[in-house]
Enzyme design. Structure first.
Site, PDB file in Angstrom:
ATOM      1  N   CYS A  18     -71.618  59.990  63.062  1.00 43.51           N
ATOM      2  CA  CYS A  18     -70.584  59.604  62.104  1.00 43.51           C
ATOM      3  C   CYS A  18     -69.574  60.732  61.949  1.00 43.51           C
ATOM      4  O   CYS A  18     -69.959  61.882  61.707  1.00 43.51           O
ATOM      5  CB  CYS A  18     -71.237  59.292  60.759  1.00 43.51           C
ATOM      6  SG  CYS A  18     -70.064  58.890  59.454  1.00 43.51           S
ATOM      7  N   CYS A  29     -69.958  62.146  58.181  1.00 47.64           N
ATOM      8  CA  CYS A  29     -71.090  62.906  57.649  1.00 47.64           C
ATOM      9  C   CYS A  29     -72.032  63.468  58.706  1.00 47.64           C
ATOM     10  O   CYS A  29     -72.983  64.173  58.369  1.00 47.64           O
ATOM     11  CB  CYS A  29     -71.883  62.048  56.670  1.00 47.64           C
ATOM     12  SG  CYS A  29     -72.846  60.745  57.472  1.00 47.64           S
ATOM     13  N   CYS A  66     -71.924  53.329  57.970  1.00 43.59           N
ATOM     14  CA  CYS A  66     -72.896  54.418  57.995  1.00 43.59           C
ATOM     15  C   CYS A  66     -73.731  54.359  56.723  1.00 43.59           C
ATOM     16  O   CYS A  66     -73.187  54.341  55.621  1.00 43.59           O
ATOM     17  CB  CYS A  66     -72.154  55.757  58.076  1.00 43.59           C
ATOM     18  SG  CYS A  66     -73.228  57.189  57.881  1.00 43.59           S
ATOM     19  N   CYS A  85     -73.166  57.858  54.454  1.00 47.80           N
ATOM     20  CA  CYS A  85     -71.947  58.149  53.672  1.00 47.80           C
ATOM     21  C   CYS A  85     -71.164  56.888  53.314  1.00 47.80           C
ATOM     22  O   CYS A  85     -70.171  56.970  52.601  1.00 47.80           O
ATOM     23  CB  CYS A  85     -71.042  59.129  54.418  1.00 47.80           C
ATOM     24  SG  CYS A  85     -70.160  58.418  55.826  1.00 47.80           S
ATOM     25  N   CYS A 136     -69.240  46.612  67.633  1.00 49.66           N
ATOM     26  CA  CYS A 136     -67.856  46.896  68.021  1.00 49.66           C
ATOM     27  C   CYS A 136     -67.323  47.946  67.039  1.00 49.66           C
ATOM     28  O   CYS A 136     -67.046  47.640  65.879  1.00 49.66           O
ATOM     29  CB  CYS A 136     -67.060  45.596  67.937  1.00 49.66           C
ATOM     30  SG  CYS A 136     -65.366  45.747  68.474  1.00 49.66           S
TER      31      CYS A 136
END
Ligand code: FE
Length: 134
Positions: free
Chosen positions: A50, A53, A99, A102, A122
């Site tokens: 990510c 984070c 995510c 976060c 996607c």
């Protein structure tokens, strides 16, 4: 302190640590134009984390060329890494992916992927950073 709280930043804090495009995608649910991101055509081995984070999200081994212009994966690296919710924006019924750590928006998951999962995650390049295999 839970892993949640360390990722709870204010909008101003997010703006400071993300680029304008990362902020638009991760924090505002935006979508980068197809074929514009840096990872849609990337075949480098490694782990995509990510961009907000650092949580590991997708293994490059599960990435495939969907032809969509966005990085596409058969599955998340771990069931706990991402979470989904229904997204009815733009007059469509889609499943949004974010995510879990976060809450940053990543993209959408569709049921038209290849076997064995049949899924197509996607994902916007802007929400990811590739940690190359060493
Ligand atoms: Fe995150």
């Amino acid at each position: 302190m839970s892993s949640d709280s360390k990722s709870k930043k204010s909008e101003e804090q997010w703006r400071r640590c993300l680029s304008a495009q990362q902020f638009h995608v991760l924090r505002e649910g935006g979508t980068e134009p197809a074929f514009s991101g840096r990872y849609h055509d990337c075949k480098t081995p490694g782990v995509y984390v990510c961009a907000g984070c650092g949580q590991a999200l997708f293994d490059a081994a599960s990435k495939y060329d969907s032809g969509s212009g966005w990085p596409s994966y058969r599955q998340a690296i771990d069931e706990e890494a991402v979470a989904t919710r229904e997204d009815h924006r733009h007059g469509m019924r889609r499943v949004e992916v974010h995510c879990r750590q976060c809450g940053g928006h990543l993209g959408h998951v569709f049921a038209d992927g290849p076997p064995p999962t049949g899924l197509r995650y996607c994902i916007n390049s802007a929400s990811l950073l590739l940690k190359k295999e060493t």
